[in-house]
Design a protein around this motif. Structure first.
Motif, mmCIF file in Angstrom:
data_model
loop_
_atom_site.group_PDB
_atom_site.id
_atom_site.type_symbol
_atom_site.label_atom_id
_atom_site.label_comp_id
_atom_site.label_asym_id
_atom_site.label_seq_id
_atom_site.Cartn_x
_atom_site.Cartn_y
_atom_site.Cartn_z
ATOM 1 N N ILE A 178 -27.159 24.765 -11.067
ATOM 2 C CA ILE A 178 -27.628 25.386 -9.819
ATOM 3 C C ILE A 178 -26.547 25.430 -8.743
ATOM 4 C CG2 ILE A 178 -30.021 24.768 -10.249
ATOM 5 C CD1 ILE A 178 -29.581 22.542 -8.116
ATOM 6 N N THR A 179 -25.344 24.937 -9.056
ATOM 7 C CA THR A 179 -24.235 25.099 -8.109
ATOM 8 C C THR A 179 -23.613 26.488 -8.243
ATOM 9 O OG1 THR A 179 -22.520 24.261 -9.608
ATOM 10 C CG2 THR A 179 -23.734 22.635 -8.298
ATOM 11 N N GLN A 180 -24.067 27.253 -9.244
ATOM 12 C CA GLN A 180 -23.575 28.607 -9.491
ATOM 13 C C GLN A 180 -24.695 29.617 -9.244
ATOM 14 O OE1 GLN A 180 -20.307 29.110 -10.199
ATOM 15 N NE2 GLN A 180 -20.108 26.876 -10.008
ATOM 16 N N PRO A 181 -24.360 30.886 -8.993
ATOM 17 C CA PRO A 181 -25.404 31.903 -8.851
ATOM 18 C C PRO A 181 -26.245 32.002 -10.122
ATOM 19 C CG PRO A 181 -23.273 32.747 -8.118
ATOM 20 C CD PRO A 181 -23.001 31.436 -8.783
ATOM 21 N N LEU A 182 -27.527 32.242 -9.960
ATOM 22 C CA LEU A 182 -28.409 32.377 -11.110
ATOM 23 C C LEU A 182 -28.078 33.657 -11.885
ATOM 24 C CD1 LEU A 182 -31.825 31.465 -9.434
ATOM 25 C CD2 LEU A 182 -30.584 30.078 -11.105
ATOM 26 N N PRO A 183 -27.824 33.566 -13.179
ATOM 27 C CA PRO A 183 -27.607 34.789 -13.966
ATOM 28 C C PRO A 183 -28.871 35.651 -13.959
ATOM 29 C CG PRO A 183 -26.844 32.846 -15.163
ATOM 30 C CD PRO A 183 -27.625 32.340 -13.995
ATOM 31 N N LYS A 184 -28.713 36.936 -13.713
ATOM 32 C CA LYS A 184 -29.886 37.825 -13.688
ATOM 33 C C LYS A 184 -29.886 38.815 -14.849
ATOM 34 C CE LYS A 184 -27.704 41.067 -10.461
ATOM 35 N NZ LYS A 184 -27.888 41.853 -9.226
ATOM 36 N N LEU A 185 -28.752 38.976 -15.489
ATOM 37 C CA LEU A 185 -28.651 39.871 -16.655
ATOM 38 C C LEU A 185 -27.639 39.295 -17.636
ATOM 39 C CD1 LEU A 185 -28.427 43.518 -15.215
ATOM 40 C CD2 LEU A 185 -30.145 42.714 -16.812
ATOM 41 N N ILE A 186 -27.952 39.384 -18.912
ATOM 42 C CA ILE A 186 -26.920 39.141 -19.924
ATOM 43 C C ILE A 186 -26.855 40.386 -20.810
ATOM 44 C CG2 ILE A 186 -27.167 36.635 -19.904
ATOM 45 C CD1 ILE A 186 -28.797 36.784 -22.411
ATOM 46 N N GLY A 216 -31.291 26.863 -2.725
ATOM 47 C CA GLY A 216 -31.033 25.881 -1.670
ATOM 48 C C GLY A 216 -30.999 26.460 -0.270
ATOM 49 N N HIS A 217 -30.932 27.787 -0.144
ATOM 50 C CA HIS A 217 -30.999 28.411 1.173
ATOM 51 C C HIS A 217 -31.538 29.828 1.024
ATOM 52 C CE1 HIS A 217 -26.958 29.681 -0.269
ATOM 53 N NE2 HIS A 217 -27.262 30.821 0.353
ATOM 54 N N SER A 218 -31.974 30.424 2.123
ATOM 55 C CA SER A 218 -32.486 31.791 2.104
ATOM 56 C C SER A 218 -31.369 32.769 2.417
ATOM 57 C CB SER A 218 -33.617 31.945 3.132
ATOM 58 O OG SER A 218 -33.097 31.832 4.449
ATOM 59 N N PHE A 219 -31.613 34.050 2.164
ATOM 60 C CA PHE A 219 -30.550 35.044 2.366
ATOM 61 C C PHE A 219 -30.153 35.156 3.836
ATOM 62 C CE2 PHE A 219 -34.415 37.555 2.867
ATOM 63 C CZ PHE A 219 -34.122 38.424 3.899
ATOM 64 N N LYS A 220 -31.099 34.886 4.748
ATOM 65 C CA LYS A 220 -30.780 34.987 6.177
ATOM 66 C C LYS A 220 -29.829 33.879 6.623
ATOM 67 C CE LYS A 220 -34.972 37.458 7.526
ATOM 68 N NZ LYS A 220 -36.197 37.433 8.370
ATOM 69 N N ASP A 221 -29.770 32.792 5.860
ATOM 70 C CA ASP A 221 -28.864 31.685 6.184
ATOM 71 C C ASP A 221 -27.575 31.739 5.366
ATOM 72 O OD1 ASP A 221 -30.759 30.573 7.960
ATOM 73 O OD2 ASP A 221 -31.786 29.597 6.288
ATOM 74 N N CYS A 222 -27.383 32.808 4.607
ATOM 75 C CA CYS A 222 -26.243 32.914 3.702
ATOM 76 C C CYS A 222 -25.024 33.483 4.427
ATOM 77 C CB CYS A 222 -26.599 33.807 2.507
ATOM 78 S SG CYS A 222 -25.294 33.919 1.258
ATOM 79 N N SER A 223 -23.851 32.900 4.145
ATOM 80 C CA SER A 223 -22.613 33.369 4.775
ATOM 81 C C SER A 223 -22.224 34.772 4.307
ATOM 82 C CB SER A 223 -21.471 32.391 4.468
ATOM 83 O OG SER A 223 -21.258 32.290 3.064
ATOM 84 N N GLN A 224 -22.765 35.194 3.157
ATOM 85 C CA GLN A 224 -22.444 36.520 2.627
ATOM 86 C C GLN A 224 -23.377 37.617 3.148
ATOM 87 O OE1 GLN A 224 -22.087 36.494 -1.670
ATOM 88 N NE2 GLN A 224 -21.176 34.441 -1.689
ATOM 89 N N TYR A 225 -24.408 37.211 3.858
ATOM 90 C CA TYR A 225 -25.400 38.193 4.327
ATOM 91 C C TYR A 225 -24.839 38.999 5.495
ATOM 92 C CZ TYR A 225 -29.798 40.081 6.121
ATOM 93 O OH TYR A 225 -30.797 40.915 6.555
#
Length: 336
Positions: A178-186, A216-225
């Motif tokens: 969970i320290t990595q982005p969740l894979p959504k497609l393989i 661990g955080h929502s998109f509104k709290d994300c530095s990439q948002y």
């Protein structure tokens, strides 16, 4: 002052070697220590605010329903110790996760080493993962294990009564980092042909970031948002899926609700019902007595809420699957 800060301050103090106090942890001390650790799990709640220990305890006791009461003690920094009386209760809870509290993930693990809190690694959680669009030739246990290893460490591949994995959905128990982005497609590569995309869904997935894919955080709290609309973000609620047996129960409940209200089972849930369900869901979520994962006291209201969730997730899953597959094909064509 938390434990890590206290340790840093103590190490910064210069002490003569002859004055340093130390104890050799061995022999009967280690033997007694093993007995303590044997009945314990440690867990970290991925929450950005403090956790009320009494609320946590009452909530988990209600949801876990262990044979014997579990002792829960705070170790600081939203880390808790769970002391079980019975080994079978501990095994069932560890295998039955992931668990949530206040919409946040609880990372449960067996204590490592002698149980030094600062050295526990809360980095992996096991999910039942669902793969869709699996080719028939890949509906085999060993092949599915290879596919699942693209997501994490495979712990189990679900089979039917015939020991086979044939069906619309492949279900795999995977320990995910969970320290990595969740894979959504393989993707499955075929020589001379387009890659085959297989969407990934996670059962009991808690709130996570739709922007970076981290838990661990929502998109509104994300530095990439960057202020994008929620629907334009690369991740979404469509990655949350429900267990197949639970889906069957929801479908039966939907049919019962429709029959009780003069509808046929074949009619889809109306938008008005979904909106009403969402409104009532928000009311329940505002109620601190509502426990995540349990049905509301009013059975009919609970069915409407579940219909709203189910309909919204299925619709978004289909929409994003089309977008992802379309985008993947465009990238593949540009690469040729």
């Amino acid at each position: 002052m938390d434990t890590e800060e206290l340790i840093r301050k103590c190490k910064a103090i210069s002490i003569g070697e002859d004055k340093e106090k130390s104890v050799n942890f061995e022999g009967s001390m280690r033997s007694k220590g093993r007995q303590v650790v044997a009945g314990c799990l440690v867990g970290k709640i991925l929450h950005n605010k403090s956790v009320n220990q009494e609320v946590l305890k009452s909530t988990l006791q209600m949801v876990w329903r262990t044979t014997k009461e579990v002792r829960i003690e705070s170790l600081g920094n939203t880390i808790f110790l769970f002391k079980f009386v019975l080994e079978e209760d501990k095994k069932r809870i560890l295998a039955g996760g992931p668990w949530h509290f206040d919409r946040a993930l609880i990372i449960l693990t067996k204590p490592k080493g002698i149980g030094e809190v600062t050295r526990q690694a809360f980095t992996h959680t096991s999910f039942w993962v669902q793969l869709r669009n699996v080719p028939i030739m890949c509906m085999e246990k060993d092949i599915l294990k290879v596919l699942g290893e693209q997501i994490g460490t495979v712990e189990e591949v679900e089979t039917d009564g015939y020991g086979e994995c044939i069906g619309e959905i492949a279900r795999i128990r995977i320990s995910v980092d969970i320290t990595q982005p969740l894979p959504k497609l393989i993707f499955l590569k075929l020589k001379g042909e387009e890659k085959i995309p297989m969407p990934v869904g996670y059962e009991h997935l808690p709130d996570f970031c739709f922007c970076c894919g981290h838990i661990g955080h929502s998109f509104k709290d994300c530095s990439q948002y960057k202020g994008q609309a929620k629907e334009q973000l690369p991740y979404g609620v469509w990655m949350k899926v429900i267990k197949l047996s639970a889906r069957a129960k929801l479908n039966r409940s939907r049919g019962n609700w429709n029959r009780n209200h003069g509808q046929t089972d074949g009619n889809p849930t109306s938008l008005e019902q979904i909106d009403n369900g969402r409104s009532q869901q928000r009311q329940f979520e505002a109620n601190p007595n509502m426990v995540h994962g349990l049905k509301p006291a009013n059975e009919e209201t609970g069915q409407i809420i579940e219909q709203a969730r189910d309909a919204e997730v299925e619709w978004k899953a289909d929409e994003h699957l089309i977008q992802d597959i379309g985008g993947s094909k465009k990238k593949a064509n540009r690469g040729q």
